[in-house]
Design a protein around this motif. Structure first.
Motif, PDB file in Angstrom:
ATOM      1  N   ASP A 174      56.733 -32.313  87.273  1.00 24.81           N
ATOM      2  CA  ASP A 174      56.675 -31.521  88.640  1.00 24.81           C
ATOM      3  C   ASP A 174      55.797 -32.331  89.483  1.00 24.81           C
ATOM      4  OD1 ASP A 174      54.171 -31.043  87.752  1.00 24.81           O
ATOM      5  OD2 ASP A 174      54.477 -28.944  87.599  1.00 24.81           O
ATOM      6  N   ALA A 176      52.846 -31.975  90.458  1.00 27.08           N
ATOM      7  CA  ALA A 176      51.443 -32.220  89.880  1.00 27.08           C
ATOM      8  C   ALA A 176      51.361 -32.949  88.636  1.00 27.08           C
ATOM      9  CB  ALA A 176      50.753 -30.626  89.489  1.00 27.08           C
ATOM     10  N   ASN A 178      52.993 -32.435  85.723  1.00 23.61           N
ATOM     11  CA  ASN A 178      53.324 -31.893  84.646  1.00 23.61           C
ATOM     12  C   ASN A 178      54.735 -32.266  84.226  1.00 23.61           C
ATOM     13  OD1 ASN A 178      50.669 -30.752  84.649  1.00 23.61           O
ATOM     14  ND2 ASN A 178      51.395 -29.484  85.996  1.00 23.61           N
ATOM     15  N   TYR A 179      54.835 -32.183  82.660  1.00 24.45           N
ATOM     16  CA  TYR A 179      56.274 -32.220  82.491  1.00 24.45           C
ATOM     17  C   TYR A 179      57.107 -30.845  82.484  1.00 24.45           C
ATOM     18  CZ  TYR A 179      55.233 -36.535  79.508  1.00 24.45           C
ATOM     19  OH  TYR A 179      55.140 -37.812  79.137  1.00 24.45           O
ATOM     20  N   THR A 180      58.085 -30.750  82.881  1.00 29.28           N
ATOM     21  CA  THR A 180      59.045 -29.680  83.069  1.00 29.28           C
ATOM     22  C   THR A 180      60.112 -29.911  81.951  1.00 29.28           C
ATOM     23  OG1 THR A 180      60.268 -30.623  84.725  1.00 29.28           O
ATOM     24  CG2 THR A 180      58.473 -29.355  85.282  1.00 29.28           C
ATOM     25  N   PRO A 242      52.798 -34.236  72.912  1.00 35.02           N
ATOM     26  CA  PRO A 242      52.660 -33.424  71.978  1.00 35.02           C
ATOM     27  C   PRO A 242      52.346 -31.827  72.423  1.00 35.02           C
ATOM     28  CG  PRO A 242      51.219 -35.387  71.594  1.00 35.02           C
ATOM     29  CD  PRO A 242      51.719 -35.388  72.928  1.00 35.02           C
ATOM     30  N   GLY A 243      52.803 -30.760  71.985  1.00 37.21           N
ATOM     31  CA  GLY A 243      52.484 -29.495  72.231  1.00 37.21           C
ATOM     32  C   GLY A 243      53.180 -29.005  73.337  1.00 37.21           C
ATOM     33  N   PHE A 244      54.100 -29.812  73.975  1.00 36.66           N
ATOM     34  CA  PHE A 244      55.057 -29.382  75.037  1.00 36.66           C
ATOM     35  C   PHE A 244      55.830 -28.198  74.371  1.00 36.66           C
ATOM     36  CE2 PHE A 244      59.372 -29.493  77.229  1.00 36.66           C
ATOM     37  CZ  PHE A 244      58.780 -29.177  78.513  1.00 36.66           C
ATOM     38  N   MET A 245      55.667 -27.132  75.125  1.00 36.09           N
ATOM     39  CA  MET A 245      56.353 -25.650  74.781  1.00 36.09           C
ATOM     40  C   MET A 245      56.189 -25.471  73.220  1.00 36.09           C
ATOM     41  SD  MET A 245      60.020 -25.507  76.689  1.00 36.09           S
ATOM     42  CE  MET A 245      60.026 -23.660  76.415  1.00 36.09           C
ATOM     43  N   ARG A 256      65.020 -27.769  77.039  1.00 35.65           N
ATOM     44  CA  ARG A 256      63.870 -28.518  77.941  1.00 35.65           C
ATOM     45  C   ARG A 256      63.520 -29.795  77.218  1.00 35.65           C
ATOM     46  NH1 ARG A 256      61.464 -26.339  82.475  1.00 35.65           N
ATOM     47  NH2 ARG A 256      62.040 -24.283  82.719  1.00 35.65           N
TER      48      ARG A 256
END
Lengths: 413, 308
Positions: A174, A176, A178-180, A242-245, A256
């Motif tokens: 996005d 900012a 950040n991964y979407t 790492p840690g995405f969702m 995603r």
């Protein structure tokens, strides 16, 4: 009066003993995983139909305390007759007297070596086999067909370079930053630590361990290069983080994550995805075409406490649940690959778009010998976390990991 | 007692009968025997046995082997142990004062509120009734990066960078501690309110007549008279933070106590040593350390806050 009672008691005991001779009851233990329990229920039903004099009771425990239960029950002298165990626990279970060797009459060595994939050798100790697998598992690349189509990408990547290129094209951020959406899930805590160990390190020209897995050998140029390539997926190429969702598989399920590396055991849970179509491909090769994979399995062994009729029944049951017939049930219900080439490498299975890539992976797969799997996994997770979170130089982090893992292995020697 | 009153007094000396005192003692011990036995077998014996086991090497499968102080030597030489040791005290030193100040403040003002008093009290108490692991999972999702985590989604929509709550070696521990404080708050508020209610209103009336201000009343009357309650809560919450486990384990179970051990408390380390690595002797040694810490901290607090 007293005499009558004694007589009645005696005849009761005799009756009991007589009925015991007719109907043997054995216990089968495994951990709770819905499809595995269902598959075993089906197998037990089939087995009891063929063997009306044997009853099999399935006992299950949560995975997190399965090993503890087995060990505690064995100490108390009421362990299971047949039990499922991860191949990596064999050392512990054999040394601790949980398992008994399979008898050579019922399970001749030649029969075992002929029937099963060579990775069955991980169940052999000092010339005796201690268990046989029903199914084996390997890794593959899952990809979201909808996201591939949307980005106009024809098919899954076949090489590591293509993986980076495809992954970068599919990741979205996005305003900012950040991964979407991630191109590939980056999660050492999942299956990536196996991918790194047995696949990436080898593809970068190294070897993770020596031949009998007693010595860590990834602390060299190849190990560092593999680690750098892996951490660059996030740091350099912005493909995933790492840690995405929370978890890679959750991100993939939610649509995603365009790609994730996971095992056969995930097929059951991904089959309920309805929002998009997904496909499976072999793990990417390196530039020279070198392919590798990690195979593992749960085996079935016979408890040390089984003897006499129960042992006989246990042997019968073990034979049945490792037969091609049982393997087919396991494949259909659990989604794990048959443990014998004969049952696995059928034309139909190889042509299957989902099982095919996993089966091809089995042909060139390695099976890591773990001493303390959880602790060894932690070492690799910490290795990349030090690079991701603390910016430790890659070479330093790999060296630290190698030393820690060697300590763990040495503790068990 | 009531039955002896209704009977006519008996002049015969009841030689073989047991005296009232003895009989009562027998009754009392009769009833106590069960819990005493129960506790001896499932609490005290294992506790004492842990001391013995801490001097052995035992993987549950072969008989324990006596190795003297080796477990302790290895533990104290292990960097990870000291990291975990520091974490445990971080939970204690930050958690206890913050939770007490917050819960006292809420109790103090809630005590003065008449509007929707019961409703508000119930609202604060609610988290205490919820299963710790369920709460931990809800918070775990709150803390996720966008688009999953609600906090980061808001930050992200405002065009701000994300907070790496649980993925940061600096912020993971405070993030988890906040949820533990929040979870225990309801209980502490209720106890503080009970303590506040127990202070006789005549003191306050007398102080008001003398024209003492709110601040002085709080300092000179409320806080000193609340001391027994405070001592109880300090000890209670310290023990709670020293043996924190549920929140940490459930919020970091992909990487238990991580990232890089930055959130791992002693209890989680004991759990892993015992039930993942099956090193019962080493786990027993860690337990002995935890036991000693709990004992020292509790005694120290009782001594510091004792009645003078």
């Amino acid at each position: 009066m007293k005499r009558h009672m004694t007589a009645a008691l005696l005849s009761g005991t005799a009756l009991f003993a007589a009925s015991g001779a007719q109907a043997v009851e054995i216990e089968y233990w495994q951990y709770i995983y819905e499809t595995r329990v269902t598959a075993m229920d089906q197998l037990i039903e089939m087995f009891e139909e063929q063997n009306p004099d044997i009853t099999v009771e399935q006992v299950t425990f949560p995975y997190s305390d399965y090993q503890t239960r087995v060990i505690a029950a064995n100490m108390a002298g009421n362990g299971p007759d047949v039990l499922q165990l991860f191949y990596g626990w064999t050392d512990n279970f054999v040394n601790g007297g949980v398992l008994q060797p399979l008898s050579k009459e019922a399970f001749p060595d030649e029969m075992i070596e002929e029937t099963f994939f060579p990775i069955v050798s991980a169940m052999e100790r000092n010339g005796d086999y201690y268990g046989l697998p029903t199914a084996v598992r390997s890794l593959a690349l899952f990809y979201n067909k909808a996201l591939f189509e949307e980005a106009g990408i024809g098919g899954p990547p076949e090489t590591l370079d293509e993986l980076v290129e495809t992954g970068a094209a599919l990741a979205k951020k996005d305003d900012a930053g950040n991964y979407t959406q991630v191109g590939l899930t980056v999660e050492m805590g999942g299956q990536d630590h196996h991918w790194w160990r047995e696949v990436l390190v080898r593809q970068f020209g190294g070897a993770p361990y020596n031949d009998d897995y007693t010595e860590v050998t990834y602390n060299d140029e190849a190990g560092v290069a593999a680690t750098e390539w892996y951490t660059d997926l996030d740091k350099e190429h912005g493909i995933g983080t790492p840690g995405f969702m929370d978890e890679g598989q959750a991100a993939f399920r939610a649509g995603r994550a365009a790609m994730t590396i996971d095992g056969t055991f995930r097929l059951g849970s991904f089959s309920s995805i309805e929002d998009f179509e997904w496909g499976v491909a072999e793990l990417p090769a390196n530039a020279d075409g070198l392919q590798s994979n990690y195979a593992s399995y749960f085996a079935n062994g016979i408890g040390a406490g089984a003897e006499g009729e129960e042992l006989e029944a246990a042997e019968k049951f073990l034979k049945f649940i490792t037969s091609p017939e049982a393997m087919q049930v396991w494949l259909e219900v659990v989604g794990e690959l048959p443990a014998s080439p004969e049952a696995a490498l059928t034309e139909e299975n190889l042509a299957d778009p989902i099982y095919g890539p996993f089966l091809k992976g089995l042909e060139y797969a390695h099976t890591t010998t773990f001493y303390d799997e959880a602790a060894q996994r932690q070492v690799i997770m910490d290795m990349t976390n030090r690079i991701f979170l603390e910016d430790q130089p890659v070479a330093e982090s790999v060296a630290e990991a190698a030393e820690e893992e060697q300590d763990i292995i040495d503790d068990y020697q | 007692m009531a039955t002896t009153d209704t009977h006519p007094p008996d002049d015969q000396p009841a030689a073989p009968r047991l005296s009232m005192r003895v009989r009562r003692a027998l009754w009392v011990w009769g009833f106590l025997a069960l819990p005493v036995l129960f506790y001896s077998v499932i609490r005290f014996y294992p506790t004492l046995d842990a001391f013995r086991l801490s001097f052995t090497e035992w993987n549950l499968m072969r008989p324990p082997k006596f190795i003297g102080l080796e477990n302790y030597r290895e533990m104290f030489a292990d960097e990870d142990f000291w990291q975990v040791f520091r974490n445990t005290f971080a939970y204690l030193i930050m958690g206890t004062p913050i939770s007490l100040v917050v819960s006292f403040t809420i109790a103090y003002f809630l005590d003065k509120v008449r509007f929707a008093h019961n409703f508000l009290r119930a609202l604060y108490f609610l988290p205490f009734l919820t299963t710790a692991s369920a709460m931990a999972w809800v918070w775990r999702w709150f803390y996720q990066p966008a688009p999953t985590g609600i906090i980061n989604s808001v930050l992200s929509q405002m065009g701000m960078g994300q907070m790496d709550f649980l993925r940061s070696t600096t912020w993971a521990l405070p993030s988890i501690m906040v949820t533990a404080i929040w979870a225990g708050l309801g209980f502490q508020i209720i106890i503080f309110m009970a303590g506040l209610r127990a202070i006789p209103t005549t003191y306050y009336e007398a102080a008001r007549i003398d024209g003492v201000g709110d601040w002085a009343i709080l300092r000179k009357i409320t806080l000193p008279l609340l001391k027994p309650t405070t001592v109880f809560l300090v000890v209670f919450s310290s023990i709670g933070f020293l043996r924190i486990f549920d929140q940490v384990y459930n919020m970091t179970n992909n990487d238990p106590g991580g990232p890089l051990n930055s959130t791992k408390p002693l209890v989680l380390m004991i759990y892993q040593t015992a039930f993942s690595s099956f090193q019962m002797g080493a786990a027993a040694a860690q337990t002995v350390v935890l036991f000693t810490i709990l004992l020292i901290v509790s005694l120290l607090q009782l001594w510091v806050l004792r009645e003078r």
